[in-house]
Design an enzyme around this catalytic site. Structure first.
Site, mmCIF file in Angstrom:
data_model
loop_
_atom_site.group_PDB
_atom_site.id
_atom_site.type_symbol
_atom_site.label_atom_id
_atom_site.label_comp_id
_atom_site.label_asym_id
_atom_site.label_seq_id
_atom_site.Cartn_x
_atom_site.Cartn_y
_atom_site.Cartn_z
ATOM 1 N N TRP A 125 0.335 -1.451 -0.294
ATOM 2 C CA TRP A 125 -0.080 0.395 -0.004
ATOM 3 C C TRP A 125 0.814 1.174 0.223
ATOM 4 O O TRP A 125 1.829 1.204 0.905
ATOM 5 C CB TRP A 125 -1.122 0.037 1.428
ATOM 6 N N GLU A 241 -8.636 -3.854 -5.237
ATOM 7 C CA GLU A 241 -10.252 -4.342 -5.524
ATOM 8 C C GLU A 241 -11.796 -3.216 -5.083
ATOM 9 O O GLU A 241 -12.628 -3.469 -4.573
ATOM 10 C CB GLU A 241 -10.526 -5.461 -3.723
ATOM 11 N N TYR A 321 -9.494 -16.453 -4.351
ATOM 12 C CA TYR A 321 -10.121 -16.892 -3.536
ATOM 13 C C TYR A 321 -11.588 -18.235 -3.354
ATOM 14 O O TYR A 321 -12.095 -17.428 -2.850
ATOM 15 C CB TYR A 321 -10.529 -15.437 -2.566
ATOM 16 N N GLU A 361 -3.535 -11.708 -5.635
ATOM 17 C CA GLU A 361 -3.584 -12.366 -4.918
ATOM 18 C C GLU A 361 -4.430 -14.094 -5.328
ATOM 19 O O GLU A 361 -5.077 -13.674 -5.769
ATOM 20 C CB GLU A 361 -5.052 -11.254 -3.804
#
Length: 468
Positions: A125, A241, A321, A361
């Site tokens: 970040w 996201e 995910y 991710e």
């Protein structure tokens, strides 16, 4: 024909082997991957015996030439004109840890450990809005100590030859996010009714642009290099996201992406830009909605194909995910979804977008009731191997970023997905093998690409597949 090949085959293979060994030797020197750097370092260069015929100053020059901007050529990343396939990781909290001297060492530990298994890119970040240890306390008001901490993160990454993807803002409330921007707007008297006004209100958009401008033009207090000129930065990410559930058509988010991608490029045309999407298909491709992990995914205002056709966006991003996205809890179902999800996006990146795709991710949570280390390793291997199939043919599967890498002693930051290499030797080995495969491919291309890296020759094809 076969008789002639058999005569020259030993010579050809020996020549290719010597070239490959030479490439790997140069790669070792460039990346300083020796386990005992103190035996190699001398001043600012590398120690080389005098008999090598290569001076330390020349190595410094070679290294400076090698550390150039990552670029995009069609559906491949390149560095100095050669393919650059990525094995990387996420560690989002690096800036916050770098603020305090008592935790700053953890930043160095992460990069050291990542480098030891060959990881080459870290996503983290470049924001912390209105929170504890905030970078941006209020619109355009920054904490210089926190900015210096980000400077340190960038400088440490370069020391370990790790490039950074820096994200500008969060969709979620953690570290401030779009909701914090809306709070600032309300405090300034703006009539805002939803956090999604972040994407459409002119004043809120001006807050975001100001932050982008500040980061891009930041002069690093450690390296004295402006961020927009620093090859250590792999790419800028518009948002982590992004979702805009108030507009399932996707128009509001699309307009925001179009505006902000061009804005970033207007200040920094040198670096790559990506959006930060999870990869959900939207209204522009109704035939692909069946590939989404659930029906809710098509209602969050994102649209993988349409969003990535925007001017200024250089590569696609996808998250994975299955343990929280799909209803089937079995390992088999999650692995099957992962394979199809990856392949679908690689196909789209190559056939519709003409750009690389990074699976930025992915992971398995220890908080999942069905978690086992064996399943985590299986899922990681599935991601690696599926993307590797694209790499081996020079395709658009640009790389992967594991969520997420932690050093020891940071368990209190763990969201369930943390991988601590020293505590997970089997996982560490899988990561290291993938890094070696990609480094082999990239280094082979460094000389093979003199012939275009098209690998048309059968013998070249065999070498690539055997090495990988």
């Amino acid at each position: 024909m076969s008789f002639k090949i058999s005569i020259y085959l030993p010579f050809i293979l020996m020549t290719m082997l010597l070239l490959h060994v030479s490439c790997l030797l140069v790669d070792t020197i460039y990346n300083n991957n020796n386990n005992n750097p103190s035996e190699w370092e001398e001043g600012s260069g590398y120690y080389l015996p005098s008999s090598s015929g290569i001076t330390n100053s020349r190595i410094d020059e070679m290294e400076a030439d090698a550390w150039s901007m990552v670029q995009k050529n069609g559906n491949q990343f390149t560095v100095n004109g050669q393919p650059f396939y990525v094995n990387g990781f996420n560690t989002y909290w690096l800036m916050v840890f770098a603020v305090d001297a008592s935790t700053r060492g953890k930043v160095t530990e992460v990069f050291q450990q990542a480098s030891s298994v060959g990881l080459s890119v870290c996503r983290t970040w470049a924001f912390n809005d209105g929170q504890w240890r905030a970078l941006q306390k209020s619109p355009s008001l920054y904490d210089e100590d926190v900015f210096k901490a980000l400077d340190f993160v960038v400088s440490e990454a370069k020391k370990y030859k790790i490039r950074l993807i820096l994200s500008f803002v969060n969709n979620w409330e953690a570290y401030g996010g779009k909701s914090q921007y809306v709070k600032w707007g309300k405090a300034a008297g703006l009539n805002l009714t939803s956090d999604d006004d972040f994407f459409s209100h002119p004043t809120i958009k001006s807050y975001y642009k100001s932050h982008v401008n500040t980061v891009l033009n930041r002069m690093n207090t450690v390296t004295n290099i402006t961020y927009k000129d620093d090859p250590t930065i792999f790419a800028w990410e518009l948002m982590n996201e992004p979702r805009c559930e108030s507009d399932p058509s996707g128009d509001k988010l699309q307009n925001w992406i179009e505006e902000m991608a061009v804005y970033v490029k207007s200040i920094d045309p040198k670096h790559l830009v990506e959006i930060g999407l999870e990869g959900f298909y939207g209204p522009s491709t109704p035939n692909k909605l069946q590939n989404n992990p659930n029906t809710y995914a098509q209602q969050v205002g994102t649209d993988f194909i349409r969003n990535h056709q925007v001017l200024g966006v250089d590569f696609a991003s996808v998250h994975i995910y299955p343990d929280s996205w799909i209803s089937q809890p079995t390992a088999e179902a999650q692995v099957a979804f992962t394979k199809s999800w990856i392949q679908s996006h690689i196909d789209d990146a190559e056939n519709f977008l003409g750009m690389p795709v990074v699976f930025s991710e992915f992971g398995v949570s220890t908080k999942d009731p069905n978690y086992t280390i064996t399943f985590r390793n299986t899922l990681i291997s599935t991601v690696y191997n599926t993307v590797l199939n694209s790499t081996k043919r020079g395709g658009g599967g640009g790389g992967t970023l594991l969520w997420q890498l932690f050093p020891e002693g940071t368990d209190y930051m763990d969201d369930g997905y943390a991988v601590v290499l020293s505590k997970s030797p089997s996982t560490s080995n899988i990561i290291s093998i993938q890094s070696n495969r990609l480094n082999t491919f990239n280094s082979l291309c460094s000389w093979n690409c003199r012939w275009g890296c098209k690998k048309k020759h059968l013998m070249h094809n065999s070498l690539y597949h055997n090495e990988l």
